[in-house]
Design a protein around this motif. Structure first.
Motif, mmCIF file in Angstrom:
data_model
loop_
_atom_site.group_PDB
_atom_site.id
_atom_site.type_symbol
_atom_site.label_atom_id
_atom_site.label_comp_id
_atom_site.label_asym_id
_atom_site.label_seq_id
_atom_site.Cartn_x
_atom_site.Cartn_y
_atom_site.Cartn_z
ATOM 1 N N ILE A 52 -8.575 11.646 10.568
ATOM 2 C CA ILE A 52 -8.331 11.618 9.128
ATOM 3 C C ILE A 52 -6.984 10.998 8.768
ATOM 4 N N LEU A 53 -5.936 11.282 9.528
ATOM 5 C CA LEU A 53 -4.607 10.779 9.183
ATOM 6 C C LEU A 53 -4.538 9.252 9.115
ATOM 7 N N PRO A 54 -4.985 8.517 10.134
ATOM 8 C CA PRO A 54 -4.914 7.057 10.006
ATOM 9 C C PRO A 54 -5.813 6.510 8.893
ATOM 10 N N VAL A 55 -6.998 7.082 8.743
ATOM 11 C CA VAL A 55 -7.909 6.608 7.696
ATOM 12 C C VAL A 55 -7.293 6.842 6.319
ATOM 13 N N THR A 56 -6.699 8.012 6.110
ATOM 14 C CA THR A 56 -6.066 8.320 4.830
ATOM 15 C C THR A 56 -4.872 7.412 4.579
ATOM 16 N N PHE A 57 -4.055 7.207 5.594
ATOM 17 C CA PHE A 57 -2.868 6.374 5.425
ATOM 18 C C PHE A 57 -3.246 4.937 5.055
ATOM 19 N N TYR A 58 -4.145 4.342 5.826
ATOM 20 C CA TYR A 58 -4.511 2.963 5.540
ATOM 21 C C TYR A 58 -5.307 2.841 4.243
ATOM 22 N N GLY A 59 -6.098 3.844 3.931
ATOM 23 C CA GLY A 59 -6.813 3.827 2.656
ATOM 24 C C GLY A 59 -5.866 3.912 1.474
ATOM 25 N N ALA A 60 -4.863 4.782 1.553
ATOM 26 C CA ALA A 60 -3.884 4.902 0.470
ATOM 27 C C ALA A 60 -3.040 3.640 0.369
ATOM 28 N N LEU A 61 -2.698 3.046 1.506
ATOM 29 C CA LEU A 61 -1.924 1.807 1.494
ATOM 30 C C LEU A 61 -2.723 0.677 0.860
ATOM 31 N N PHE A 62 -4.001 0.572 1.217
ATOM 32 C CA PHE A 62 -4.872 -0.442 0.610
ATOM 33 C C PHE A 62 -5.019 -0.192 -0.895
ATOM 34 N N TYR A 63 -5.215 1.071 -1.288
ATOM 35 C CA TYR A 63 -5.362 1.407 -2.700
ATOM 36 C C TYR A 63 -4.091 1.048 -3.469
ATOM 37 N N PHE A 64 -2.919 1.350 -2.875
ATOM 38 C CA PHE A 64 -1.648 1.071 -3.547
ATOM 39 C C PHE A 64 -1.488 -0.424 -3.796
ATOM 40 N N PHE A 65 -1.766 -1.236 -2.775
ATOM 41 C CA PHE A 65 -1.593 -2.678 -2.961
ATOM 42 C C PHE A 65 -2.708 -3.288 -3.815
ATOM 43 N N ALA A 66 -3.868 -2.666 -3.832
ATOM 44 C CA ALA A 66 -4.970 -3.191 -4.661
ATOM 45 C C ALA A 66 -4.728 -2.912 -6.133
ATOM 46 N N THR A 67 -4.062 -1.788 -6.452
ATOM 47 C CA THR A 67 -3.848 -1.444 -7.865
ATOM 48 C C THR A 67 -2.455 -1.793 -8.348
ATOM 49 N N PHE A 68 -1.549 -2.185 -7.448
ATOM 50 C CA PHE A 68 -0.184 -2.515 -7.833
ATOM 51 C C PHE A 68 -0.151 -3.940 -8.359
ATOM 52 N N MET A 69 0.379 -4.120 -9.550
ATOM 53 C CA MET A 69 0.454 -5.438 -10.155
ATOM 54 C C MET A 69 1.757 -6.130 -9.751
ATOM 55 N N PHE A 70 1.656 -7.181 -8.972
ATOM 56 C CA PHE A 70 2.856 -7.890 -8.517
ATOM 57 C C PHE A 70 3.380 -8.794 -9.605
#
Length: 70
Positions: A52-70
């Motif tokens: 769960i830890l790696p899946v959660t970390f990479y999922g949250a990282l992907f979500y952050f960069f997908a929703t973060f407006m550069f």
């Protein structure tokens, strides 16, 4: 002046905080069970958290960069 506006407040996204809180809560429960001496249940938690830890970390990282407006 910065052309790329970045605020540390952007990391306080409720979804990321919720996922982090759940993982932190499970880790605290694991430590409490270890202190109580329930080693069999702690081993089961460890097997689940190892996935769960790696899946959660990479999922949250992907979500952050997908929703973060550069």
């Amino acid at each position: 002046y910065s052309f790329v506006p970045f605020s540390p407040v952007a990391m306080l996204d409720p979804t990321i905080l919720t996922l982090g809180g759940i993982v932190l809560g499970i880790a605290i429960i694991e430590r409490i069970l270890e202190r109580w001496g329930v080693i069999d249940l702690v081993d089961q938690f460890e097997k689940v958290m190892r996935f769960i830890l790696p899946v959660t970390f990479y999922g949250a990282l992907f979500y952050f960069f997908a929703t973060f407006m550069f």
